[in-house]
Write an enzyme that holds these catalytic residues in place. Structure first.
Site, PDB file in Angstrom:
ATOM      1  N   HIS A 340       0.841  -1.191   0.000  1.00  0.00           N
ATOM      2  CA  HIS A 340       0.000   0.000   0.000  1.00  0.00           C
ATOM      3  C   HIS A 340       0.885   1.253   0.000  1.00  0.00           C
ATOM      4  O   HIS A 340       1.759   1.408   0.852  1.00  0.00           O
ATOM      5  CB  HIS A 340      -0.951   0.014   1.202  1.00  0.00           C
ATOM      6  CG  HIS A 340      -1.963   1.114   1.065  1.00  0.00           C
ATOM      7  ND1 HIS A 340      -3.132   0.960   0.357  1.00  0.00           N
ATOM      8  CD2 HIS A 340      -1.936   2.395   1.475  1.00  0.00           C
ATOM      9  CE1 HIS A 340      -3.793   2.104   0.354  1.00  0.00           C
ATOM     10  NE2 HIS A 340      -3.092   2.986   1.016  1.00  0.00           N
ATOM     11  N   ALA A 341       0.641   2.142  -0.960  1.00  0.00           N
ATOM     12  CA  ALA A 341       1.521   3.298  -1.151  1.00  0.00           C
ATOM     13  C   ALA A 341       1.562   4.197   0.079  1.00  0.00           C
ATOM     14  O   ALA A 341       0.541   4.430   0.724  1.00  0.00           O
ATOM     15  CB  ALA A 341       1.047   4.095  -2.359  1.00  0.00           C
ATOM     16  N   HIS A 370       0.254  11.922  -5.614  1.00  0.00           N
ATOM     17  CA  HIS A 370      -0.330  11.911  -4.273  1.00  0.00           C
ATOM     18  C   HIS A 370       0.775  11.764  -3.215  1.00  0.00           C
ATOM     19  O   HIS A 370       0.860  12.540  -2.268  1.00  0.00           O
ATOM     20  CB  HIS A 370      -1.344  10.766  -4.141  1.00  0.00           C
ATOM     21  CG  HIS A 370      -1.910  10.613  -2.769  1.00  0.00           C
ATOM     22  ND1 HIS A 370      -3.125  11.161  -2.392  1.00  0.00           N
ATOM     23  CD2 HIS A 370      -1.416  10.013  -1.656  1.00  0.00           C
ATOM     24  CE1 HIS A 370      -3.337  10.893  -1.117  1.00  0.00           C
ATOM     25  NE2 HIS A 370      -2.318  10.195  -0.645  1.00  0.00           N
ATOM     26  N   GLU A 371       1.618  10.761  -3.393  1.00  0.00           N
ATOM     27  CA  GLU A 371       2.672  10.500  -2.403  1.00  0.00           C
ATOM     28  C   GLU A 371       3.678  11.643  -2.353  1.00  0.00           C
ATOM     29  O   GLU A 371       4.111  12.052  -1.275  1.00  0.00           O
ATOM     30  CB  GLU A 371       3.374   9.167  -2.702  1.00  0.00           C
ATOM     31  CG  GLU A 371       2.461   7.943  -2.604  1.00  0.00           C
ATOM     32  CD  GLU A 371       1.670   7.866  -1.314  1.00  0.00           C
ATOM     33  OE1 GLU A 371       2.139   8.377  -0.287  1.00  0.00           O
ATOM     34  OE2 GLU A 371       0.558   7.320  -1.339  1.00  0.00           O
ATOM     35  N   HIS A 374       2.774  14.472  -0.139  1.00  0.00           N
ATOM     36  CA  HIS A 374       3.136  14.300   1.277  1.00  0.00           C
ATOM     37  C   HIS A 374       4.591  14.725   1.501  1.00  0.00           C
ATOM     38  O   HIS A 374       4.910  15.455   2.429  1.00  0.00           O
ATOM     39  CB  HIS A 374       3.006  12.828   1.683  1.00  0.00           C
ATOM     40  CG  HIS A 374       1.599  12.320   1.791  1.00  0.00           C
ATOM     41  ND1 HIS A 374       0.653  12.914   2.585  1.00  0.00           N
ATOM     42  CD2 HIS A 374       0.989  11.243   1.227  1.00  0.00           C
ATOM     43  CE1 HIS A 374      -0.480  12.217   2.495  1.00  0.00           C
ATOM     44  NE2 HIS A 374      -0.303  11.211   1.673  1.00  0.00           N
ATOM     45  N   GLU A 398      -3.495  14.766   2.726  1.00  0.00           N
ATOM     46  CA  GLU A 398      -3.956  13.882   1.657  1.00  0.00           C
ATOM     47  C   GLU A 398      -4.343  14.647   0.386  1.00  0.00           C
ATOM     48  O   GLU A 398      -4.467  14.052  -0.681  1.00  0.00           O
ATOM     49  CB  GLU A 398      -5.150  13.048   2.140  1.00  0.00           C
ATOM     50  CG  GLU A 398      -4.854  12.135   3.318  1.00  0.00           C
ATOM     51  CD  GLU A 398      -3.671  11.199   3.091  1.00  0.00           C
ATOM     52  OE1 GLU A 398      -3.399  10.865   1.928  1.00  0.00           O
ATOM     53  OE2 GLU A 398      -3.008  10.826   4.078  1.00  0.00           O
ATOM     54  N   HIS A 498      -6.455   0.454   5.533  1.00  0.00           N
ATOM     55  CA  HIS A 498      -6.420   1.421   6.634  1.00  0.00           C
ATOM     56  C   HIS A 498      -7.017   0.908   7.933  1.00  0.00           C
ATOM     57  O   HIS A 498      -6.791   1.507   8.980  1.00  0.00           O
ATOM     58  CB  HIS A 498      -7.115   2.714   6.184  1.00  0.00           C
ATOM     59  CG  HIS A 498      -6.488   3.297   4.948  1.00  0.00           C
ATOM     60  ND1 HIS A 498      -6.615   2.687   3.717  1.00  0.00           N
ATOM     61  CD2 HIS A 498      -5.715   4.381   4.755  1.00  0.00           C
ATOM     62  CE1 HIS A 498      -5.950   3.394   2.807  1.00  0.00           C
ATOM     63  NE2 HIS A 498      -5.398   4.421   3.405  1.00  0.00           N
ATOM     64  N   TYR A 508      -9.468  11.245   3.884  1.00  0.00           N
ATOM     65  CA  TYR A 508      -9.554  11.112   2.419  1.00  0.00           C
ATOM     66  C   TYR A 508     -10.856  11.702   1.895  1.00  0.00           C
ATOM     67  O   TYR A 508     -10.925  12.175   0.776  1.00  0.00           O
ATOM     68  CB  TYR A 508      -9.419   9.649   1.995  1.00  0.00           C
ATOM     69  CG  TYR A 508      -8.119   9.032   2.429  1.00  0.00           C
ATOM     70  CD1 TYR A 508      -6.922   9.378   1.807  1.00  0.00           C
ATOM     71  CD2 TYR A 508      -8.075   8.113   3.479  1.00  0.00           C
ATOM     72  CE1 TYR A 508      -5.721   8.826   2.209  1.00  0.00           C
ATOM     73  CE2 TYR A 508      -6.874   7.545   3.882  1.00  0.00           C
ATOM     74  CZ  TYR A 508      -5.698   7.904   3.251  1.00  0.00           C
ATOM     75  OH  TYR A 508      -4.513   7.353   3.650  1.00  0.00           O
TER      76      TYR A 508
HETATM   77  O1  X8Z Z   1      -4.230   5.368   1.095  1.00  0.00           O
HETATM   78  C1  X8Z Z   1      -4.180   6.196   0.202  1.00  0.00           C
HETATM   79  C2  X8Z Z   1      -2.824   6.703  -0.296  1.00  0.00           C
HETATM   80  C3  X8Z Z   1      -1.795   6.668   0.764  1.00  0.00           C
HETATM   81  S1  X8Z Z   1      -1.991   7.876   1.981  1.00  0.00           S
HETATM   82  C4  X8Z Z   1      -2.360   5.851  -1.445  1.00  0.00           C
HETATM   83  N1  X8Z Z   1      -5.319   6.611  -0.401  1.00  0.00           N
HETATM   84  C5  X8Z Z   1      -6.623   6.118  -0.018  1.00  0.00           C
HETATM   85  C6  X8Z Z   1      -6.807   4.663  -0.391  1.00  0.00           C
HETATM   86  O2  X8Z Z   1      -5.979   4.127  -1.146  1.00  0.00           O
HETATM   87  O3  X8Z Z   1      -7.773   4.052   0.041  1.00  0.00           O
HETATM   88  C7  X8Z Z   1      -5.398   7.615  -1.454  1.00  0.00           C
HETATM   89  C8  X8Z Z   1      -6.852   7.698  -1.810  1.00  0.00           C
HETATM   90  C9  X8Z Z   1      -7.608   6.977  -0.744  1.00  0.00           C
HETATM   91 ZN    ZN Z   2      -1.784   9.810   1.309  1.00  0.00          ZN
END
Ligand code: X8Z
Ligand code: ZN
Length: 601
Positions: A340-341, A370-371, A374, A398, A498, A508
Site C-alpha cells: 500500500h503506497a 499523491h505520495e 506528502h 492527503e 487502513h 480522504y
Molecule cells: O491510502 C491512500 C494513499 C496513501 S496515503 C495511497 N489513499 C486512499 C486509499 O488508497 O484508500 C489515497 C486515496 C484513498
Molecule cells: Zn496519502
C-alpha cells in the site's frame, strides 16, 4: 486539584518533586516542558520510523517485533507527556505554547494504556495486523499459483467475467478473517488508552483533531456529504444502468445496490477502470494515459520523475539524492512488503521517501503525485517545532498531491510531450466522466470507513455485528452490496488497508473535497479563465508560491487559516468547487438518466 491529577498520572514525579508540586506551575515551566516534549518526540520518532520502514519493506517476525517495540516506546512516551501536560491546564499560556500543548494531547492515532503489558500488546497487535494484510494472498483450491492484492486487483480492474471477478473478490476478502480477533482486542486496548487521555473513546479522539469539537466535526462531514450526494446519485444511476446493459438483470438489479465486484476496484471505491465500458459515444477524448505510458516504455522511476518535475515547475527544489536511493518504487520479489503506497519522513528533515509497488498505469501516475504531495509538505514544514511538523488537518496532507494531479490535463500532457494534441472541448464529457468515476465515486466510501470505526470504537457496533454494520453502511452510502453472502465469520473492513493499518480515513473524504477547492483557488491565482477541468497550474510560480506558503505553515495555525492562503480567504471547507467542476457532467448524466430508476432499496 492539581495534586490529585499529579498523583493519579505521575506518581513517581509527584513523589520526587513533592515540595515543588505544591506551587502552581508557571508559564516558563510550561514552555520548557513543550521544548523537551518536542525534542524527545523527535528522537523517539526517528528511531521508530527507521525500524518501521525496515518492517514495512521487509515483513518478518523480527522486523515486526523491533518496530512494535519502538512504537510502544514512542506511543507510551507520547501518552505520558500528554497526561503530564494536564498539569498546565487553566494556566494562561502564550498562543504558541498553548497550541503545541493541544497538539501534544491530540497527536496519537492509537493511545496506549499506562499499563506496560497492555501498551506492548497494543503495539504488537498493530504490527501484526498490518503484517497479515501485507502478506495476504489468495491460494485457489485448484492448485493454481497464489495471488496477492496486486494480482487480484488487476483481475478486478480488467476482467469482465462475473465469475472470475467474484473469485478474485472473495479470495481477497478471505485474508482478513484472522485479523478480526486482533481488531477486537485492539479496540479494547486503544479505547482504554483514549479514556486515560480524557477522550470518550478512540473515535472521539480522532474527531477531536479538527480545531472544533468532535460533535461539530461529525456534523461537518455530514454537511459536506449532503452537498455532494446528488452528484453521486446521478453517477450511481448511470453506472448501474450501464452495468445492467452489460451483465443483465440476473447480475445487476434494476433498483438494488450494485454488486461490489463489478466496479473495477477491490473496494468499489474508485471506478475509473470502468471508463472504457462507459465512455460516452462522440465525447471520448480518445487517449488513454496507461497506453501512452506503456507505449513510451516509461518505467517506475520515470513516473516519479514526472511528479517531481511538476513540483519543480511550481518552484519547489528537486528531491534529495537519498530520496532516489532509499525509496521503494517496485515490489521486491524476494520478500514480503506492505505494498500500500505511502510517503515517509524518516528524520523529519531531509530523509524523505516513498514506498510503492508502482505499476505503469494511469492510476499509479496519480498515486505518485499523491505520495510526492506528502513529501513536499513534509519538507516545507521541517524547520518548525516538531509538534507543528504536520498538515493543517489530516485532510490537507492527503489533498496536496491530488490537487497537483488535477492539473494533469490534456494540455499539460501535450506540454510534457506525452500527448500530441489536446482533444477539443466537445470531448469534455468524456474527460469529466473519467475523473468523476474516480473522484465522485470515492466520496461515500471516504466517509463510511470511519463512520464504521466511530461506531465500533464507541461500542454502538459490538464485535458480533462488525460485518453486518460494515455492509449496512456500504449499502446506505455507496449503494453497493457484497457479491456473495457474508457472515460474522468474515471481517470485510479488515480487507481494506487502513483498518489493519489503523489509519483514520475521513481524511480522504476531506481531501476529496479540499483538492477541488484548492485547485479552484490556485487556478484563480494562476489566472486561468478556462473551465476548471482544463486549468493546470503547471509552471505557474504564483500558484506555487501560495501553495508553498500554506505548506510551510504546517500545523502551526488552525486549518482555516491555512486554507485561506490558497483559496483567496475562504475559511470553510466547501464542496461547491467539486460540484461546480462536475456541473456539465451532472447535467449530461441527468439527461442520460431520464426514466431510469435512481437510488436503491
Ligand atoms: O491510502 C491512500 C494513499 C496513501 S496515503 C495511497 N489513499 C486512499 C486509499 O488508497 O484508500 C489515497 C486515496 C484513498
Ligand atoms: Zn496519502
Amino acid at each position: 486539584m492539581f495534586r490529585r491529577i499529579l498523583l493519579v498520572f505521575l506518581p513517581i514525579l509527584a513523589l520526587a518533586q513533592a515540595p515543588a508540586a505544591k506551587k502552581p506551575p508557571t508559564v516558563q515551566e510550561a514552555q520548557q516542558f513543550i521544548e523537551r516534549a518536542n525534542d524527545r518526540l523527535l528522537e523517539l520518532m526517528i528511531d521508530f520510523s527507521l525500524a518501521d520502514w525496515t518492517r514495512a519493506t521487509n515483513i518478518t517476525d523480527d522486523t515486526e517485533r523491533m518496530a512494535a517495540k519502538l512504537n510502544d516506546r514512542l506511543m507510551s512516551a507520547n501518552a505520558q507527556m500528554a497526561k503530564e501536560a494536564a498539569r498546565f491546564n487553566g494556566l494562561k499560556l502564550p498562543a504558541e505554547t498553548a497550541r503545541q500543548m493541544k497538539l501534544l494531547k491530540l497527536s496519537l492515532t492509537a493511545a496506549p494504556p499506562a499499563d506496560k503489558k497492555s501498551s506492548a500488546e497494543l503495539a504488537r497487535l498493530l504490527a501484526e495486523m498490518e503484517g497479515i494484510y501485507g502478506k495476504g494472498k489468495y491460494c485457489p483450491e485448484d492448485g493454481k499459483p497464489c495471488q496477492d492484492l496486486g494480482d487480484l486487483s488487476r483481475i478486478i480492474a480488467r476482467s469482465r467475467n462475473p465469475k472470475e471477478l467474484e473469485a478474485a473478490w472473495k479470495g481477497w476478502h478471505a485474508i482478513s478473517k484472522p485479523i478480526r480477533e486482533h481488531y477486537v482486542r485492539f479496540v479494547q486496548l486503544s479505547n482504554q488508552g483514549a479514556k486515560e487521555l480524557g477522550f470518550e473513546d478512540t473515535g472521539a479522539m480522532w474527531r477531536s483533531k479538527y480545531d472544533m469539537s468532535p460533535e461539530a466535526y461529525a456534523k461537518e462531514v455530514d454537511r459536506l456529504w449532503e452537498q455532494v450526494k446528488p452528484l453521486y446519485m446521478s453517477l450511481h444511476t448511470y453506472v448501474r444502468w450501464k452495468l445492467r446493459e452489460k451483465y443483465g438483470d440476473a447480475v445487476v438489479p434494476a433498483k438494488g445496490p450494485i454488486p461490489a465486484h463489478l466496479l473495477g476496484n477491490m473496494w468499489a471505491q474508485e471506478w475509473g477502470a470502468l471508463y472504457p465500458e462507459l465512455a460516452p459515444k462522440n465525447a471520448d477524448p480518445g487517449y488513454d494515459l496507461t497506453k501512452i505510458l506503456n507505449a513510451r516504455k516509461v518505467d517506475a522511476k520515470q513516473m516519479v520523475r514526472y511528479g517531481e518535475q511538476f513540483f519543480s515547475s511550481l518552484g519547489f527544489d528537486p528531491l534529495p539524492p537519498t530520496f532516489w536511493t532509499r525509496s521503494q518504487f517496485l515490489k521486491p520479489r524476494d520478500r514480503e512488503v506492505v505494498c500500500h503506497a505511502s510517503a515517509w519522513d524518516i528524520d523529519f528533515s531531509e530523509d524523505i521517501r516513498i514506498k510503492m509497488c508502482i505499476e505503469i498505469n494511469d492510476e499509479d501516475f496519480t498515486t505518485v503525485h499523491h505520495e510526492l504531495g506528502h513529501n513536499y509538505y513534509q519538507r516545507e514544514y521541517k524547520n518548525l517545532p516538531f509538534l507543528y511538523r504536520d498538515s493543517a488537518n489530516d485532510g490537507f496532507h492527503e489533498a496536496i498531491g491530488d490537487t497537483v494531479a488535477l492539473s494533469v490535463t490534456p494540455e499539460y500532457l501535450v506540454k510534457i510531450g506525452l500527448l500530441d494534441k489536446a482533444p477539443p472541448q466537445d470531448k469534455d464529457i468524456g474527460l469529466l466522466l473519467k475523473r468523476a468515476l474516480d473522484k465522485v465515486a470515492f466520496l461515500p466510501f471516504g466517509l463510511l470507513v470511519d463512520k464504521w470505526r466511530w461506531q465500533v470504537f464507541s461500542g454502538a457496533v459490538p464485535p458480533a455485528k462488525y460485518n453486518e454494520a460494515w455492509w449496512s453502511l456500504r449499502k446506505q452510502y455507496q449503494g453497493v452490496a457484497p457479491p456473495v453472502a457474508r457472515t460474522e465469520e468474515d471481517f470485510d473492513p479488515g480487507a481494506k488497508y487502513h483498518v489493519p493499518g489503523n489509519t483514520p480515513y475521513s481524511r480522504y473524504f476531506l481531501a476529496a473535497i479540499l483538492q477541488f477547492q484548492m485547485h479552484r483557488g490556485l487556478s484563480q491565482i494562476a489566472v486561468c479563465t478556462d473551465a476548471l477541468h482544463r486549468c493546470s497550474i503547471y509552471e505557474n510560480k504564483a500558484a506555487g508560491a501560495k501553495l508553498k506558503q500554506m505548506l510551510a505553515m504546517g500545523a502551526s495555525k488552525p486549518w482555516p487559516e491555512a486554507l485561506a492562503v490558497v483559496t483567496n480567504g475562504q475559511k470553510q471547507m466547501d464542496a461547491t468547487a467539486i460540484v461546480d467542476y462536475f456541473a456539465p457532467l451532472k447535467k449530461w448524466l441527468d439527461e442520460q438518466n431520464q426514466g431510469k430508476p435512481t437510488g436503491w432499496e
